[in-house]
Design a protein around this motif. Sequence first.
Motif, PDB file in Angstrom:
ATOM      1  N   TYR A 231       0.829  -1.205   0.000  1.00 48.56           N
ATOM      2  CA  TYR A 231       0.000   0.000   0.000  1.00 48.56           C
ATOM      3  C   TYR A 231       0.866   1.258   0.000  1.00 48.56           C
ATOM      4  CZ  TYR A 231      -4.197  -2.747   0.877  1.00 48.56           C
ATOM      5  OH  TYR A 231      -5.244  -3.634   0.758  1.00 48.56           O
ATOM      6  N   LEU A 232       2.013   1.200   0.664  1.00 47.35           N
ATOM      7  CA  LEU A 232       2.922   2.339   0.657  1.00 47.35           C
ATOM      8  C   LEU A 232       3.532   2.535  -0.725  1.00 47.35           C
ATOM      9  CD1 LEU A 232       4.232   4.529   2.414  1.00 47.35           C
ATOM     10  CD2 LEU A 232       6.079   2.911   2.898  1.00 47.35           C
ATOM     11  N   VAL A 233       3.893   1.432  -1.385  1.00 43.33           N
ATOM     12  CA  VAL A 233       4.375   1.520  -2.767  1.00 43.33           C
ATOM     13  C   VAL A 233       3.288   2.092  -3.664  1.00 43.33           C
ATOM     14  CG1 VAL A 233       5.185   0.168  -4.738  1.00 43.33           C
ATOM     15  CG2 VAL A 233       6.003  -0.381  -2.433  1.00 43.33           C
ATOM     16  N   PHE A 234       2.076   1.605  -3.479  1.00 43.49           N
ATOM     17  CA  PHE A 234       0.939   2.091  -4.249  1.00 43.49           C
ATOM     18  C   PHE A 234       0.713   3.582  -4.003  1.00 43.49           C
ATOM     19  CE2 PHE A 234      -3.748   2.132  -5.170  1.00 43.49           C
ATOM     20  CZ  PHE A 234      -3.662   1.672  -6.472  1.00 43.49           C
ATOM     21  N   TYR A 235       0.934   4.021  -2.771  1.00 45.32           N
ATOM     22  CA  TYR A 235       0.754   5.434  -2.414  1.00 45.32           C
ATOM     23  C   TYR A 235       1.649   6.343  -3.244  1.00 45.32           C
ATOM     24  CZ  TYR A 235       1.071   9.723   0.353  1.00 45.32           C
ATOM     25  OH  TYR A 235       1.085  11.033   0.756  1.00 45.32           O
TER      26      TYR A 235
END
Length: 278
Positions: A231-235
Amino acid sequence: MVASQNIGSLGASDGPVVRVNCPIGDSLRSVAGWFVVLAVLLLRRANRTKQAWALLVPLTVLYLALAFAERQLNGYLVFHYHQYICSALADLLRFFALSLALVLAVADRLDIPWRPVRFLLVFLFLLVCAYAQISANAWPILEAGRWAMIFTVILVVFTVGQSVIHAIFRRCFKPAGFHWWYSGFCLVFGLAPMLVLGIMEVQLSRSIQLSSRLEQFRIVVVLTSAITLPYLVFYGFVLLALRNSLYRDRFGRAFGVTRLRQEVGPVPERELAEHVVA
């Protein structure tokens, strides 16, 4: 390379010559995904703009952040086997970031109105991109096929979870505030295990004894990060979509997220209709 050690009268100080062969192919395999991304940006006419090349900004930042986080975590972990797991997880996240970049580089062609078909197509595209990178850069502690299975589980959990969160937020928040809640959730949820680990390390002394006692806790945090850090990468790419109209449109085509708007203004009729239907 000659191994050397001063052992007094017990024997020769210099050992036999050790030759280390480092083929250039081994180094190129680790960055092959970057060459593919650059090729897609160069060869596709739709990507020959400054807006399209902005894709490299979050990708570079994510690579640097993952390298820093990997080094910091490996400094906390005691056992080498756990350090290998941490480094392998960092590699899987790098592969995920490159796969997302490739999806967005071609997402203008994803004009698919049926959400289940689009979901499946994007999932398979991400999976194939990651499989290719895992096959070329597999870690020795597990076979490439097992790492691929681990990544498949991580990707299934992320894609299903992201779709559920998106659907919930679409129903709970108006288009004007959706992008704040959606992007904020990706950031906070992605960082949660790392924040917990950081708080624990601040509260406790970093002596060897405490490091050994907390080793199991740390490895649990690292494994939990396999679920949250995507999710952090996606952010990183959500931020790109918020600030770049080209990727805002592509983000919507690839992931169905059509309410990422940097500024609050009149709601387009299409988004308003979607909100009413939802």
